[in-house]
Design an enzyme around this catalytic site. Structure first.
Site, PDB file in Angstrom:
ATOM      1  CE1 TYR A  80      21.684  32.192  66.918  1.00  0.00           C
ATOM      2  CE2 TYR A  80      20.415  30.424  65.465  1.00  0.00           C
ATOM      3  CZ  TYR A  80      21.424  30.812  66.699  1.00  0.00           C
ATOM      4  OH  TYR A  80      21.823  30.263  67.599  1.00  0.00           O
ATOM      5  N   PRO A  92      30.751  22.600  67.860  1.00  0.00           N
ATOM      6  CG  PRO A  92      29.580  20.681  66.811  1.00  0.00           C
ATOM      7  CD  PRO A  92      29.308  21.929  67.121  1.00  0.00           C
ATOM      8  CB  ALA A 104      38.464  23.211  59.977  1.00  0.00           C
TER       9      ALA A 104
END
Length: 335
Positions: free
Chosen positions: A57, A203, A210
């Protein structure tokens, strides 16, 4: 009343953890460092006590940020990181050779400013290295006190069982959401049988589940969803009917769509610990409070039926990305 903590190896954690990838990687440019640091502090202030990062990352910058920002608060949370998916300059590579795992761990410890990493995952399977050899190195790191618990990521039942036979696996991380239900094929049951905590990433369906998900035309040029079929056209639009029905359910319950999605994962496996990520302080709070949402059996049945795997259009990975993981696929995905 606060939700009951969930077991993770020898520890317990709040039912919702924080995935930190978004701060440097995946969905656009890196977050401003001061803003990212403030979000991490707010996460701990809210009560998050399980933070997930990885070597890859931000090519190490995510670990460095966490190490610098939260050095004085390390006792407040369980730290997870990952190896095997590495970088050479800015080139990604998979290397699960024992010596490489040990070298990567030393580098992560330095960036995180820790003497021990609580949970250390193999981020991906390495087809060139037997899982038994890699797990031998992970077991050595436990004996040396460099890591406390061993995890696997994006691997299926077969590799989980082989790895667990060498050294206990504490956690299995894989994508799991209303949109991506592949863990239900085999690995979820194997985790329950072996006492391995399942850790769902994404998830919220990489932001699709959303209230107002971004359309493909609005993705930043560095957004990895540009290469994931399910999040591009025509599939993005084809799945809108599912999303709108789920949004209606969330509206009836008085919660956000993302809270509904996280609560569904929590209810599907009473032992799992999902790790949604975000760069938004409001979403950080919303995601945390999803653990307070209790879904009735009728709501769970409606969501399960609505998001049957066959009903979701488009594969989750490109062929190249799918080839880099060992997760099970449904029969219709293989045809």
């Amino acid at each position: 009343m606060s939700p009951a903590p969930r077991k993770l190896g020898s520890d317990t954690v709040y039912p919702v953890g924080l995935g930190c990838m978004n701060l440097h990687h995946g969905y656009g440019p890196p977050t401003d460092e001061a803003d990212a640091a403030a979000l991490l502090h707010e996460a701990l202030d809210l009560g998050y006590n399980f933070l997930d990062t990885a070597t890859i990352y931000g090519f190490g910058r995510n670990e460095t940020l966490i190490g610098k920002t939260l050095k004085a608060r390390q006792g407040e949370f369980l730290q997870a990181s990952k190896c095997v998916l590495l970088f050479d300059g800015k080139k990604r590579m998979i290397d699960a050779r024992p010596d490489s795992i040990k070298t990567a761990c030393e580098a992560s410890l330095k960036r995180l400013q820790r003497e021990t990493i609580d949970l250390y995952y193999m981020h991906r399977p390495d087809p060139k290295v037997p899982i038994e050899d890699s797990m031998g190195a992970m077991a050595d790191l436990v004996k040396e006190g460099k890591i406390r618990m061993v995890g696997l990521s994006e691997m299926g039942e077969g590799l989980l069982r082989r790895a667990h036979a060498v050294h206990p696996v504490s956690a299995m991380q894989s994508e799991y959401s209303l949109l991506t239900r592949n863990p239900e094929i085999a690995v979820l049951d194997a985790c329950r049988e072996l006492g391995v905590t399942f850790v769902p990433f994404s998830p919220v369906g990489r932001g699709y589940l959303a209230d107002n998900p971004p359309a493909p035309a609005d993705y930043h040029e560095a957004d990895m969803r540009r290469i994931f079929p399910r999040w591009t056209e025509p599939y993005w639009t084809q799945n809108q009917a599912l999303l709108k029905q789920a949004q209606a359910i969330a509206g009836d319950l008085g919660c956000t769509m993302s809270q509904l999605a996280i609560a569904w994962t929590l209810a599907k496996d009473a032992a799992c610990v999902p790790i949604p990520g975000t760069t938004s302080r409001q979403h950080l709070k919303d995601n945390f409070l999803a653990a307070d949402l209790s879904l009735s059996s009728d709501v769970m049945a409606a969501l399960d039926t609505l998001f049957q795997p066959e009903a979701v259009k488009g594969p989750r990975y490109s062929p190249a990305a799918q080839a880099s993981v060992d997760t099970e696929q449904f029969a219709f995905e293989l045809s």
